[in-house]
Design an enzyme around this catalytic site. Structure first.
Site, mmCIF file in Angstrom:
data_model
loop_
_atom_site.group_PDB
_atom_site.id
_atom_site.type_symbol
_atom_site.label_atom_id
_atom_site.label_comp_id
_atom_site.label_asym_id
_atom_site.label_seq_id
_atom_site.Cartn_x
_atom_site.Cartn_y
_atom_site.Cartn_z
ATOM 1 N N ASP A 75 70.796 26.800 -13.673
ATOM 2 C CA ASP A 75 71.978 27.659 -13.641
ATOM 3 C C ASP A 75 71.576 29.092 -13.940
ATOM 4 O O ASP A 75 70.926 29.366 -14.948
ATOM 5 C CB ASP A 75 73.003 27.177 -14.682
ATOM 6 C CG ASP A 75 74.216 28.088 -14.758
ATOM 7 O OD1 ASP A 75 75.163 27.873 -13.984
ATOM 8 O OD2 ASP A 75 74.216 29.022 -15.591
ATOM 9 N N TYR A 80 72.873 37.821 -15.157
ATOM 10 C CA TYR A 80 71.788 37.499 -16.089
ATOM 11 C C TYR A 80 70.524 38.298 -15.803
ATOM 12 O O TYR A 80 69.593 38.288 -16.620
ATOM 13 C CB TYR A 80 71.453 36.009 -16.031
ATOM 14 C CG TYR A 80 72.588 35.079 -16.364
ATOM 15 C CD1 TYR A 80 73.775 35.532 -16.946
ATOM 16 C CD2 TYR A 80 72.485 33.715 -16.082
ATOM 17 C CE1 TYR A 80 74.813 34.664 -17.233
ATOM 18 C CE2 TYR A 80 73.523 32.838 -16.374
ATOM 19 C CZ TYR A 80 74.680 33.312 -16.941
ATOM 20 O OH TYR A 80 75.711 32.438 -17.217
ATOM 21 N N LYS A 105 76.110 32.965 -9.698
ATOM 22 C CA LYS A 105 77.504 33.388 -9.879
ATOM 23 C C LYS A 105 77.737 34.804 -9.370
ATOM 24 O O LYS A 105 76.845 35.658 -9.448
ATOM 25 C CB LYS A 105 77.887 33.304 -11.360
ATOM 26 C CG LYS A 105 77.592 31.957 -11.999
ATOM 27 C CD LYS A 105 77.945 31.949 -13.471
ATOM 28 C CE LYS A 105 77.415 30.709 -14.169
ATOM 29 N NZ LYS A 105 75.945 30.752 -14.355
ATOM 30 N N HIS A 136 82.200 34.178 -11.440
ATOM 31 C CA HIS A 136 81.763 34.191 -12.834
ATOM 32 C C HIS A 136 82.924 34.413 -13.802
ATOM 33 O O HIS A 136 82.961 33.838 -14.885
ATOM 34 C CB HIS A 136 80.707 35.278 -13.046
ATOM 35 C CG HIS A 136 79.825 35.046 -14.222
ATOM 36 N ND1 HIS A 136 78.569 35.587 -14.337
ATOM 37 C CD2 HIS A 136 79.997 34.317 -15.351
ATOM 38 C CE1 HIS A 136 78.022 35.206 -15.479
ATOM 39 N NE2 HIS A 136 78.873 34.445 -16.125
#
Length: 339
Positions: A75, A80, A105, A136
């Site tokens: 994931d 990120y 996402k 997200h």
């Protein structure tokens, strides 16, 4: 014994497929695809300076170790800032791309052009498709981060549907939606979301939303699966890693307390995505499919629920699509520290 386990798994609505070398069975999604029952989380979290920077190989190596240990799902998210390392880790592992379930996402700053955003993610991943693409957050921001951007998630979902039609994402889903938001989406969509990703752990049982998603055949992925387990802050609710109840159950099965927590979530039908950058912890977290908690033990563990959120960005609550409970005094920090 193997034959009996396969039969029981079929009855339970899971797919046992060891051909890809993974340790987690796969759970059918409502679109005909299937998701591994446990995956690796890759978000590095926050510190006193904000979101932690991603150092060289800091995510690539854990992804490689995870796939070598038998994980078959990773994931990540554009937010990120590690999609490039996730892709590198997959390639370094030697596990064929088609055997790995990749989740990423849509960033909250790019909700006005979903397809373009996903193409950018695919470029960073160096992949032609992702297995699951998620919205997200319902809280969106302007591209320059100068403030909120008010975008109806129904409009965003149309872009998600287009991305799936183009073959850029095999499955599409949502993250950080509440029940009323899901109901509104289901009443106005062409393609039903296959997955909801929300925080789920012993401190935050999410019973209502889990029951609702089960009734709608939507699989729930659980982030922050350990809750306050590793926290050293006394105000955080039990259990901690040395909790007597957890340690007693762990001793019975020859497991660690984190493994008991993950097994609890798996048996609830939640797909946990524990994160770690430590090889031994990564290897430990996937080894939860060779035992089963009793009904009594599941009931005992359920009593730890305090409806306590580790991830609680209440400072976003002025946004019209804020999905959480509103409070009188919004949190001052971006996210509460988590393991």
């Amino acid at each position: 014994m193997t034959y009996i386990f396969i039969l029981l798994s079929i009855v339970a609505g899971v797919i046992c497929d060891e051909k890809d070398g993974g340790k987690a069975y796969r759970i059918p999604l409502n679109d005909g695809n299937a998701i591994p029952a446990l995956g690796l989380g890759s978000f590095l979290g926050f510190d006193e300076n904000g979101q932690k920077p991603v150092e060289e190989h800091e995510v690539e190596y854990p992804v490689k170790w995870a796939l070598e240990a038998g994980y078959r799902m990773v994931d990540t998210a554009a937010a990120y800032l590690n999609e490039d390392q996730v892709g590198a880790g997959v390639r370094a592992s030697g596990v064929p791309r088609e055997n790995v379930f990749i989740v990423t996402k849509l960033p909250p700053q790019e909700s006005r052009d979903v397809v373009a955003s996903l193409r950018n993610s695919l470029s960073r991943l160096n992949m032609s498709y992702v297995d699951l693409y998620l919205i997200h957050s319902t809280v969106t921001f302007k591209p320059d981060d100068s403030g909120y951007d008010i975008i109806d998630y129904l409009d965003t979902w149309k872009g998600m549907e287009e991305a799936q039609k183009l073959g850029l994402a095999k499955s599409i889903g949502i993250s950080n939606f509440n029940i009323s938001m899901i109901e509104r989406l289901l009443a106005n969509c062409e393609v039903k979301p296959a997955v909801l990703q929300v925080e789920v752990n012993l401190n935050l049982a999410q019973n209502k939303i889990l029951d609702y998603c089960k009734s709608q055949n939507i699989v729930v992925m659980g982030y922050t699966p350990f809750g306050s387990l590793f926290s050293k802050e006394p105000e955080r609710p039990a259990p901690k890693i040395d909790d007597p109840t957890l340690t007693e159950i762990a001793k019975k099965y020859g497991k660690t307390t984190p493994q008991i927590v993950l097994r609890y979530l798996v048996q609830r039908g939640v797909v946990p995505i524990p994160k770690s950058v430590k090889k031994n912890r990564i290897e430990e977290n996937i080894n939860v499919f060779d035992f089963e908690l009793t009904e009594e033990e599941m009931e005992t563990l359920s009593k730890f629920n305090k409806d306590y959120r580790v991830v609680f960005p209440s400072f976003w609550q002025d946004h019209p699509y804020y999905p959480y409970e509103k409070v009188d005094t919004p949190a001052a920090d971006l996210f509460k520290k988590k393991e």
